[in-house]
Design an enzyme around this catalytic site. Sequence first.
Site, PDB file in Angstrom:
ATOM      1  CD1 TRP A 105      -1.980  -2.084   2.080  1.00 24.70           C
ATOM      2  CD2 TRP A 105      -3.055  -1.116   0.532  1.00 24.70           C
ATOM      3  NE1 TRP A 105      -3.390  -3.021   1.718  1.00 24.70           N
ATOM      4  CE2 TRP A 105      -3.631  -1.771  -0.011  1.00 24.70           C
ATOM      5  CE3 TRP A 105      -3.443  -0.361  -1.551  1.00 24.70           C
ATOM      6  CZ2 TRP A 105      -5.055  -2.472  -0.720  1.00 24.70           C
ATOM      7  CZ3 TRP A 105      -4.141  -0.750  -2.486  1.00 24.70           C
ATOM      8  CH2 TRP A 105      -5.551  -1.515  -1.695  1.00 24.70           C
ATOM      9  CG  ASP A 175      -3.639   3.403   4.390  1.00 23.30           C
ATOM     10  OD1 ASP A 175      -3.942   3.903   5.055  1.00 23.30           O
ATOM     11  OD2 ASP A 175      -3.057   3.972   3.163  1.00 23.30           O
ATOM     12  CE  LYS A 199      -8.526  -2.513   3.438  1.00 22.45           C
ATOM     13  NZ  LYS A 199      -7.786  -2.180   2.729  1.00 22.45           N
TER      14      LYS A 199
HETATM   15  C1  LIG Z   1      -7.599  -1.426   1.935  1.00 21.83           C
HETATM   16  C2  LIG Z   1      -6.251  -0.279   1.956  1.00 21.83           C
HETATM   17  C3  LIG Z   1      -6.496   0.922   1.312  1.00 21.83           C
HETATM   18  C4  LIG Z   1      -7.120   0.851  -0.312  1.00 21.83           C
HETATM   19  O1  LIG Z   1      -8.197   1.551   0.197  1.00 21.83           O
HETATM   20  P1  LIG Z   1      -9.253   1.777  -1.559  1.00 21.83           P
HETATM   21  O2  LIG Z   1     -10.318   2.069  -0.544  1.00 21.83           O
HETATM   22  O3  LIG Z   1      -9.849  -0.010  -1.778  1.00 21.83           O
HETATM   23  O4  LIG Z   1      -8.851   2.788  -2.592  1.00 21.83           O
HETATM   24  C5  LIG Z   1      -4.765   1.373   0.889  1.00 21.83           C
HETATM   25  N1  LIG Z   1      -4.386   1.684   2.164  1.00 21.83           N
HETATM   26  C6  LIG Z   1      -4.425   0.325   3.010  1.00 21.83           C
HETATM   27  C7  LIG Z   1      -3.471   0.228   4.306  1.00 21.83           C
HETATM   28  C8  LIG Z   1      -5.824  -0.628   3.140  1.00 21.83           C
HETATM   29  O5  LIG Z   1      -5.802  -1.430   3.636  1.00 21.83           O
END
Ligand SMILES: *Cc1c(COP(=O)(O)O)cnc(C)c1O
Length: 364
Positions: A105, A175, A199
Amino acid sequence: MPPHQRVWNFNPGPAALPLEVLERINADWFNHRGSGMNVMEMSHRGKDYEAIHNQAVARVRQLLGVGEEYHVLFIQGGASLQFAMVPLNFLSEGRTADYLLQGDWSKKAIKEAKAIGKVNLAWEDPEGTYNHLPRRGDIKLTSGAAYFHYTSNETIRGTEFFEPPLQEGPPIVCDMSSDIFSHRLDGRQYALIYAGAQKNLGPSGVTLVVVADSFLKQARDGLPTMLSYRTYAGENSLYNTPPTFGIYVMSLVLDWIAMNGGLEGMEKRNRAKAELLYGAMDNSGDFYRGTVWKEYRSWMNVCFRMPSEGLEEEFLKEAKPKGFIGLKGHRSVGGIRVSLYNAVPVEAVGELVAFMKEFQSRKG
Ligand SMILES: *Cc1c(COP(=O)(O)O)cnc(C)c1O
């Protein structure tokens, strides 16, 4: 099986929601609290929706321990759009942003930032295994960096920072898509936090962004309206129609967190789940072999390998009819990944561990 003929859901995202939240949504489906409407049918400018929206904003501030000096924003486009919005707003001409390259990511975040400005890799795993994280002294910052970006939990490889890896230096951007509100957290340590909801917060389609007003003041002007954080901050995320249903579910999930002991309660629950599963792996005599260095193990995504790919396939095949869902490792890495977000009950992990022991006794 869990209640309502549901499965033990270990999906990596979108992922399990708290059963109590689903029951609440179900109860309000045709007539949300006397409004005579489903939340999806309400005007985003009406009183009923406004109360939901503002309740979600207040809960986020409460859980992070911040006040109005932080803006709470709801944006569409997923965490993936944030990979670009962060540098668009904060990485101006002639400046550099520091990024950790810790996994898949953060790699994507870096790619977007590089399309917009100058990036310094403050640390990268020389072998590209992504099975560990840097120690504080390993991080090489640029002086005067626009910001420092890291990923608190690398969802695919299963590494996690429980604290920001810096104490001082540039504004910290994080993030937190896959571990937000899963343990105690001091929002004041961050200039900007973002997290796709699917999540730990609710359904996909809404992304939570929390940004310090002092940092927002440094954002550049002249961006297209919908790509500027200022638009969202200035209009309480109501410049255009926000993803109202997603925000509603998020507000219920945040209420559920608050009612279950807040972040301390989540930390206790998640620690118990992680200890149960990692404990079982570590006592399996290398049958279930963790892929990440112990000190960097994630509580949210537990990754392991088994003695052969054939056994992994058998394990997954047997798990499914027993109601264990979502255990296949990411297609880029293989193996097994067990995602243990907030909503996954301790009981689910107990059941899984019992199955793992039973499987090993037959096949080990
Ligand atoms: C799932 C995830 C993303 C991507 O998220 P989207 O909402 O699908 O763009 C980005 N960073 C992390 C750490 C993730 O787990």
